[in-house]
Motif scaffolding. Structure first.
Motif, PDB file in Angstrom:
ATOM      1  N   ARG A   1       0.812  -1.217   0.000  1.00  0.00           N
ATOM      2  CA  ARG A   1       0.000   0.000   0.000  1.00  0.00           C
ATOM      3  C   ARG A   1       0.847   1.270   0.000  1.00  0.00           C
ATOM      4  O   ARG A   1       0.331   2.366  -0.146  1.00  0.00           O
ATOM      5  CB  ARG A   1      -0.941   0.007   1.200  1.00  0.00           C
ATOM      6  N   PHE A   2       2.167   1.112   0.192  1.00  0.00           N
ATOM      7  CA  PHE A   2       3.034   2.297   0.176  1.00  0.00           C
ATOM      8  C   PHE A   2       4.335   1.943  -0.539  1.00  0.00           C
ATOM      9  O   PHE A   2       4.666   0.778  -0.699  1.00  0.00           O
ATOM     10  CB  PHE A   2       3.326   2.765   1.611  1.00  0.00           C
TER      11      PHE A   2
ATOM     12  N   ALA B   1      -1.267  -5.691   9.692  1.00  0.00           N
ATOM     13  CA  ALA B   1      -1.268  -6.192   8.317  1.00  0.00           C
ATOM     14  C   ALA B   1      -1.966  -5.207   7.369  1.00  0.00           C
ATOM     15  O   ALA B   1      -1.553  -5.036   6.221  1.00  0.00           O
ATOM     16  CB  ALA B   1      -1.953  -7.554   8.258  1.00  0.00           C
ATOM     17  N   SER B   2      -3.001  -4.540   7.866  1.00  0.00           N
ATOM     18  CA  SER B   2      -3.753  -3.637   6.981  1.00  0.00           C
ATOM     19  C   SER B   2      -2.979  -2.365   6.638  1.00  0.00           C
ATOM     20  O   SER B   2      -3.371  -1.622   5.749  1.00  0.00           O
ATOM     21  CB  SER B   2      -5.103  -3.269   7.608  1.00  0.00           C
TER      22      SER B   2
ATOM     23  N   TYR C   1      -0.057  -2.661   5.372  1.00  0.00           N
ATOM     24  CA  TYR C   1       0.688  -3.079   4.183  1.00  0.00           C
ATOM     25  C   TYR C   1      -0.210  -3.465   3.000  1.00  0.00           C
ATOM     26  O   TYR C   1       0.168  -3.300   1.859  1.00  0.00           O
ATOM     27  CB  TYR C   1       1.544  -4.313   4.487  1.00  0.00           C
ATOM     28  N   TRP C   2      -1.363  -4.095   3.298  1.00  0.00           N
ATOM     29  CA  TRP C   2      -2.128  -4.806   2.263  1.00  0.00           C
ATOM     30  C   TRP C   2      -3.591  -4.399   2.243  1.00  0.00           C
ATOM     31  O   TRP C   2      -4.197  -4.179   3.290  1.00  0.00           O
ATOM     32  CB  TRP C   2      -2.054  -6.339   2.504  1.00  0.00           C
ATOM     33  N   GLU C   3      -4.163  -4.357   1.026  1.00  0.00           N
ATOM     34  CA  GLU C   3      -5.610  -4.162   0.876  1.00  0.00           C
ATOM     35  C   GLU C   3      -6.352  -5.428   1.288  1.00  0.00           C
ATOM     36  O   GLU C   3      -7.443  -5.378   1.843  1.00  0.00           O
ATOM     37  CB  GLU C   3      -5.971  -3.860  -0.593  1.00  0.00           C
ATOM     38  N   GLU C   4      -5.740  -6.560   0.918  1.00  0.00           N
ATOM     39  CA  GLU C   4      -6.328  -7.858   1.241  1.00  0.00           C
ATOM     40  C   GLU C   4      -5.215  -8.740   1.759  1.00  0.00           C
ATOM     41  O   GLU C   4      -4.086  -8.654   1.280  1.00  0.00           O
ATOM     42  CB  GLU C   4      -6.856  -8.525  -0.037  1.00  0.00           C
ATOM     43  N   ASP C   5      -5.545  -9.614   2.697  1.00  0.00           N
ATOM     44  CA  ASP C   5      -4.522 -10.548   3.176  1.00  0.00           C
ATOM     45  C   ASP C   5      -4.984 -11.976   2.908  1.00  0.00           C
ATOM     46  O   ASP C   5      -6.166 -12.221   2.656  1.00  0.00           O
ATOM     47  CB  ASP C   5      -4.256 -10.324   4.677  1.00  0.00           C
ATOM     48  N   ILE C   6      -4.042 -12.909   2.970  1.00  0.00           N
ATOM     49  CA  ILE C   6      -4.345 -14.308   2.652  1.00  0.00           C
ATOM     50  C   ILE C   6      -4.834 -15.081   3.867  1.00  0.00           C
ATOM     51  O   ILE C   6      -5.060 -16.283   3.769  1.00  0.00           O
ATOM     52  CB  ILE C   6      -3.110 -15.012   2.039  1.00  0.00           C
TER      53      ILE C   6
END
Ligand code: OSB
Ligand code: MG
Length: 368
Positions: free
Chosen positions: A16-17, A319-320, A322-327
């Motif tokens: 995300r960055f 985690a959010s 870094y990521w729009e969606e996580d696994i």
């Protein structure tokens, strides 16, 4: 834990960055995900290398090659009671710690699931609530650096770490120190300096930083010891510590007084615990480093951080961030700078196979 069927994937995910360090810029990340099927259970692991050999010689591609060519053929179909037994079979493989750790950490997850306990308990942890920090990349300007520092301080992060390099160090940190006089601040140079840069390092030494992370070369302990003798601020070793032996030598030489433990860099959870124990015997704190992990690697990091001597905030941010969606679900997010270790068996998170499938760019199934 019989290694019956392995599912290896490469996934891609967009950060995300923009994350700039002294060795380059990360944006679109590739990761290795491993699922080990054994006796009706699934063990999860994430390879922690980056795309490109800037932090370490290991990359996503070398992890894939090491696992499929050297590691899996030695162990497929075998039955291991503990991760330590697996490590004995992999001892002839020199280096490739992140590749070995990918399989080793999956076995820890399996062992904890077989015992129906959370991984932190199997590792011998003492806490489930963790104070966390954030690692902030090199920004475009000093104003942007102060703004991102203030934003993360407001979000509750307990320590802010700034990436630095020669020419981008004292001025931004001085500005952040003025804006946040009481905040725990650190810098991470990722090996960008040498002893000839002593003036910049001595200027950083005046800013009340909690530590200066890996200022000198990745393979150096001697110059770090010389530098530590010239600084009040503790040096924290990251790239220089690949094993418990390195930790003993580094702390014994006073090349640093703190260790950043990255599970992959040192060969897995067992080695991480040994590094932790050695540091404790030197009264040196450790903290858990990050490699911009997705949810599986992040969950493993949180469990490792439960051990007693992980007494400084880790790079185990939400985690959010870094990521729009996580696994995985649930989201591994901090509340007011505190992460709670997931409580279920093993690493305590469920795989979101829909997201995983969408991110997968290659897949290999290995059977025994
Ligand atoms: O040196 O700690 C490091 C990320 C990639 C490679 C090396 C490092 C880092 C970080 C980010 O600092 C840690 C994180 O937020 O996961
Ligand atoms: Mg570092």
């Amino acid at each position: 834990m019989k290694l019956e069927r392995l599912e290896l994937r490469e996934v891609t995910a967009q950060l995300r960055f923009r994350f700039e360090t002294s060795f380059g810029v990360e944006r679109e990340l590739r990761k290795v995900i491993l699922v080990v099927h054994s006796e009706g259970l699934e063990g999860y692991a994430e390879g922690t290398a980056n795309n490109w050999p800037g932090y370490s010689y290991e990359t996503v591609d070398t992890i894939w090659e090491s696992l499929t060519r050297y590691i899996f053929p030695r162990v497929m179909g075998k039955d291991y009671a503990t991760p330590a037994q697996l490590l004995r079979d992999l001892k002839p493989i020199r280096g490739h710690n992140m590749a070995v750790a990918t399989l080793e950490t999956a076995l820890w997850d399996l062992q904890a699931k077989a015992a129906n306990i959370p991984l932190w308990q199997l590792l011998g942890g003492v806490r489930t609530e963790l104070e966390v920090g954030a690692s902030l990349g090199i920004q475009k300007s000093i104003e942007d650096t102060v703004a991102i520092a203030q934003q993360h301080a407001q979000e509750g992060y307990k320590r802010l770490k700034f990436k630095v390099k020669p020419g981008w160090d004292v001025a931004p940190l001085r500005a952040v120190r003025e804006a946040l006089p009481d905040m725990a601040l650190t810098v991470d140079a990722n090996s960008a300096y040498s002893l000839t840069d002593i003036r910049a390092l001595q200027a950083l030494d005046e800013l009340g930083l909690d530590y200066i992370e890996q200022p000198l070369s990745y393979d150096d302990l001697i110059d770090h010891a010389k530098l530590q003798a010239m600084l009040k601020t503790p040096i924290c070793l990251d790239e220089s510590v690949h094993s418990p032996e390195d930790a003993r030598k580094g702390l014994g030489l006073d090349a640093g007084r703190i260790i950043n433990v990255k599970v992959g860099r040192v060969r897995g959870h067992l080695a991480s615990r040994r590094v932790h124990d050695i540091a404790k015997s030197f009264a040196a704190p450790v903290w858990c480093g990050g490699m911009l992990e997705l949810g599986i690697g992040r969950a493993h990091n949180l469990h490792m951080s439960s051990l007693e001597n992980f007494s400084l905030p880790g790079d185990t941010a939400s985690a959010s961030r870094y990521w729009e969606e996580d696994i995985v679900s649930p989201w591994l997010d901090a509340v007011d700078g505190v992460q709670t270790i997931p409580d279920g068996p093993g690493i305590g998170v469920d795989l979101r196979t829909d997201v995983l499938d969408k991110m997968t760019v290659r897949k290999d199934i290995i059977t025994g």
